[in-house]
Design a protein around this motif. Structure first.
Motif, short mmCIF file in Angstrom:
data_model
loop_
_atom_site.label_atom_id
_atom_site.label_comp_id
_atom_site.label_asym_id
_atom_site.label_seq_id
_atom_site.Cartn_x
_atom_site.Cartn_y
_atom_site.Cartn_z
N LYS A 14 45.06 45.70 38.62
CA LYS A 14 44.10 45.39 37.56
C LYS A 14 44.17 43.92 37.13
N PHE A 147 37.86 49.98 33.87
CA PHE A 147 37.86 49.83 35.32
C PHE A 147 37.40 51.12 36.00
N ASN A 151 39.33 49.58 40.76
CA ASN A 151 39.76 48.47 39.91
C ASN A 151 38.71 47.39 39.72
#
Length: 187
Positions: A14, A147, A151
């Motif tokens: 992330k 997300f 991601n």
């Protein structure tokens, strides 16, 4: 100006995904900035333990050199157990106290709860203040719900905040260009 986008963790994707977005936005505001993403997961980390710097592995020496030689930074961090990752704090411990002086810095972070945004205020900003970095007043904190499964950031408000962060960061880059930087001694 050389800008280092620092993915300050060895776990997850992330923070890297956030940096990719920020990189795109910075390029829209100033295509002349030289941008590089520095991914901590690409290095074999060693703990700062007081030995001479040349006794650390080549990767750690390269990572520290890149950080100290950059002209500005976007630091990206996940929040684990209400704190920044140890590898990020360890990287700061390697740096010369003058390494970030009067250099522009923006912060992006992500965590599993909405309350963890306070870690940026209570832990990361004081560290950057110690270095006398020019920390932009706006940082972006994201949550897992921002997300998709791959991601990618799916929250439009997060995109808007990242774009604003990039705009302000570019202004800080221009501001810092005329500020005197203190040369640092090599390790």
């Amino acid at each position: 100006m050389k800008i280092l986008l620092v993915d300050g963790t060895v776990l997850g994707r992330k923070t890297g995904a956030i940096l990719e977005e920020v990189k795109t936005y910075i390029e829209q505001f100033d295509s002349k900035l030289e941008l590089e993403i520095l991914t901590f997961a690409n290095y074999e980390h060693q703990i700062v333990d007081g030995r001479p710097f040349d006794q650390y592995n080549a990767g750690m020496q390269e990572m520290v050199r890149k950080i100290e030689e950059a002209d500005g930074y976007i630091f990206a961090t996940p929040i684990f157990q209400g704190s920044i990752p140890g590898v990020l704090k360890n990287a700061f411990d390697f740096l010369n106290p003058k390494a970030l002086r009067y250099k522009p810095v923006s912060i992006v972070a992500n965590g599993g709860t909405y309350q963890h945004h306070l870690v940026v205020e209570n832990q990361l900003k004081p560290i950057l203040d110690y270095f006398r970095a020019l920390v932009t007043p706006n940082y972006v904190y994201t949550h897992a719900s921002h997300f998709d499964a791959d991601n990618h950031i799916i929250d439009e408000n997060v995109h808007e905040r990242l774009q604003e962060l990039a705009r302000v960061f570019v202004k800080y880059c221009a501001l810092s260009a005329d500020l005197p930087k203190t040369p640092i001694d090599q390790h």
